[in-house]
Enzyme design. Structure first.
Site, PDB file in Angstrom:
ATOM      1  CG  ASP A   1      -0.918   0.296   8.096  1.00 36.55           C
ATOM      2  OD1 ASP A   1      -1.673   1.223   8.451  1.00 36.55           O
ATOM      3  OD2 ASP A   1       0.278   0.461   7.795  1.00 36.55           O
TER       4      ASP A   1
ATOM      5  CE  LYS B   1       0.743   1.752   4.243  1.00 31.58           C
ATOM      6  NZ  LYS B   1       1.737   2.658   4.413  1.00 31.58           N
TER       7      LYS B   1
HETATM    8  P1  ATP Z   1       4.302  -0.292   7.846  1.00 29.72           P
HETATM    9  O1  ATP Z   1       4.186   0.542   6.597  1.00 29.72           O
HETATM   10  O2  ATP Z   1       3.068  -1.140   8.134  1.00 29.72           O
HETATM   11  O3  ATP Z   1       4.798   0.433   9.045  1.00 29.72           O
HETATM   12  P2  ATP Z   1       6.731  -1.258   6.757  1.00 29.72           P
HETATM   13  O4  ATP Z   1       6.435  -1.443   5.301  1.00 29.72           O
HETATM   14  O5  ATP Z   1       7.446   0.019   7.113  1.00 29.72           O
HETATM   15  O6  ATP Z   1       5.401  -1.398   7.565  1.00 29.72           O
HETATM   16  P3  ATP Z   1       7.474  -3.993   7.094  1.00 29.72           P
HETATM   17  O7  ATP Z   1       8.085  -4.368   5.784  1.00 29.72           O
HETATM   18  O8  ATP Z   1       6.108  -4.467   7.346  1.00 29.72           O
HETATM   19  O9  ATP Z   1       7.587  -2.417   7.298  1.00 29.72           O
HETATM   20  O10 ATP Z   1       8.484  -4.518   8.221  1.00 29.72           O
HETATM   21  C1  ATP Z   1       8.748  -3.852   9.421  1.00 29.72           C
HETATM   22  C2  ATP Z   1       9.454  -4.844  10.372  1.00 29.72           C
HETATM   23  O11 ATP Z   1       8.489  -5.834  10.758  1.00 29.72           O
HETATM   24  C3  ATP Z   1      10.591  -5.603   9.722  1.00 29.72           C
HETATM   25  O12 ATP Z   1      11.818  -5.002   9.984  1.00 29.72           O
HETATM   26  C4  ATP Z   1      10.514  -6.998  10.344  1.00 29.72           C
HETATM   27  O13 ATP Z   1      11.443  -7.142  11.393  1.00 29.72           O
HETATM   28  C5  ATP Z   1       9.129  -7.109  10.959  1.00 29.72           C
HETATM   29  N1  ATP Z   1       8.263  -8.118  10.331  1.00 29.72           N
HETATM   30  C6  ATP Z   1       7.466  -8.974  10.995  1.00 29.72           C
HETATM   31  N2  ATP Z   1       6.776  -9.736  10.132  1.00 29.72           N
HETATM   32  C7  ATP Z   1       7.130  -9.387   8.900  1.00 29.72           C
HETATM   33  C8  ATP Z   1       6.748  -9.829   7.591  1.00 29.72           C
HETATM   34  N3  ATP Z   1       5.882 -10.813   7.400  1.00 29.72           N
HETATM   35  N4  ATP Z   1       7.291  -9.200   6.537  1.00 29.72           N
HETATM   36  C9  ATP Z   1       8.174  -8.184   6.718  1.00 29.72           C
HETATM   37  N5  ATP Z   1       8.592  -7.748   7.921  1.00 29.72           N
HETATM   38  C10 ATP Z   1       8.069  -8.335   9.010  1.00 29.72           C
END
Ligand code: ATP
Length: 315
Positions: A139, A11
């Site tokens: 989210d 997203k």
């Molecule tokens: P958001 O936009 O929801 O804050 P994001 O895109 O910034 O998320 P993610 O890629 O979801 O960040 O990952 C954030 C942290 O969550 C990662 O550093 C990882 O340690 C942890 N994590 C836990 N489960 C997952 C998963 N299935 N995929 C990716 N990261 C995960």
């Protein structure tokens, strides 16, 4: 053994405004969220023993109980005691960059809830899944629903709007740079809490909500007016992330100089996106940014806005 394979979409935030700090320690938000067709692939296979196994091709993604996918499975098991003897093998094929502000982990959890609902024949409705998922992350309800939506509360209260489909995005992220979402919100709170509404006071909150600026963005989406969508992009978190990460500011400036519709950081970053009306112009922007910023650490993708959050892939 039954197997389901699901695609979970990334997203972007077309609009992100922070309203205030809530008594539950989350922030009160006004956002416009959009699914894009850059997807992770989640494969769920039933096991005959009560074990959960997780595999992932990305070294930064934990495969222990901290992974949101296992938290999602455990949430279902805690709600349905009859599932105590069920097991599942889960494989995540990561295509969405990690820690990128693209809700990759939240999308994976959303796909797991949708997939296990089928695999374990739980019969939960989409609304029930969305309500349950909000316990895991703000989210995740949007990731289940997908498309285009206004998200308020801490991001879990969704009002769908007409889905965008013919709009392309170029996404760009330095592979080695990830930003912690809690850090971004904490820093914003430290620096800008003087702008916060008093959430505990319903009159003040209502007055503040009337001053939310997302209206023109929603109108632009309703009219499918790409130019207007681009000019109303907004993200409060840029105020803390860009000064702390000059490379992201430089990337944003470069993207903005080649994408003439609108450029913004997504969520807590560091992914920057720019809009394009055709696949060809998205590809051209990628070429120009790569020429201006020749850095092997800089990764670029093109994607299209999509109405689908979680999609079942034919096995
Ligand atoms: P958001 O936009 O929801 O804050 P994001 O895109 O910034 O998320 P993610 O890629 O979801 O960040 O990952 C954030 C942290 O969550 C990662 O550093 C990882 O340690 C942890 N994590 C836990 N489960 C997952 C998963 N299935 N995929 C990716 N990261 C995960």
């Amino acid at each position: 053994m039954t197997t389901y394979t699901l695609l979970s979409a990334a997203k972007i935030n077309l609009y992100l405004e922070i309203i205030g700090h809530r008594p539950d320690r989350f922030h009160e938000m006004a956002m416009v969220m959009q699914s894009v067709d850059l997807c992770d692939r989640i494969t769920l296979t039933s096991l005959t023993m009560p074990t959960q196994r997780l595999h992932c091709n990305h070294p930064q993604v934990p495969t222990d109980s901290s992974n949101l996918v296992l938290k999602a499975a455990n949430l279902l098991i805690s709600k349905f005691p009859e599932l105590a003897n069920r097991g599942v093998d889960i494989t995540i094929e990561k295509n969405i960059p990690v820690g990128a502000g693209l809700a990759g982990g939240s999308g994976n959890a959303a796909a797991t809830l949708v997939g296990l609902n089928m695999l374990w024949e739980l019969g939960l409705t989409q609304i029930e899944l969305e309500e349950l998922s909000a316990q895991l992350g703000s989210d995740i309800p949007f990731c289940i629903r997908g498309g285009t939506a206004i998200a308020t509360g801490r991001g879990e209260v969704l009002d769908p709007i007409d889905s965008l489909s013919d709009l392309y995005v170029v996404l760009a992220k330095y592979e080695s740079l990830s930003i912690s979402t809690p850090w971004a919100y904490k820093t914003y709170r430290t620096n800008f809490s003087d702008r916060y509404a008093d959430i505990a006071n319903s009159a003040t909150l209502q007055e503040r909500q009337q001053r939310v600026h997302s209206g023109p963005m929603v109108t632009a989406i309703t009219h499918k007016d790409a130019q207007a969508i681009g000019s109303h992009l907004h993200n409060d978190l840029e105020r803390v992330v860009l000064p702390a990460h000059p490379k992201v500011q430089q990337l944003r400036d470069c993207m903005a100089s080649h994408g003439n519709l609108g450029t913004m950081m997504s969520g807590s970053g560091p992914t920057v996106f720019t809009l394009a009306t055709t696949q060809q112009s998205a590809d051209e922007i990628i070429g120009k940014v790569q020429t201006d910023l020749p850095d092997p650490d800089l990764k670029l993708w093109s994607a299209c806005c999509t109405a689908t959050g979680i999609r079942l892939e034919a096995n």
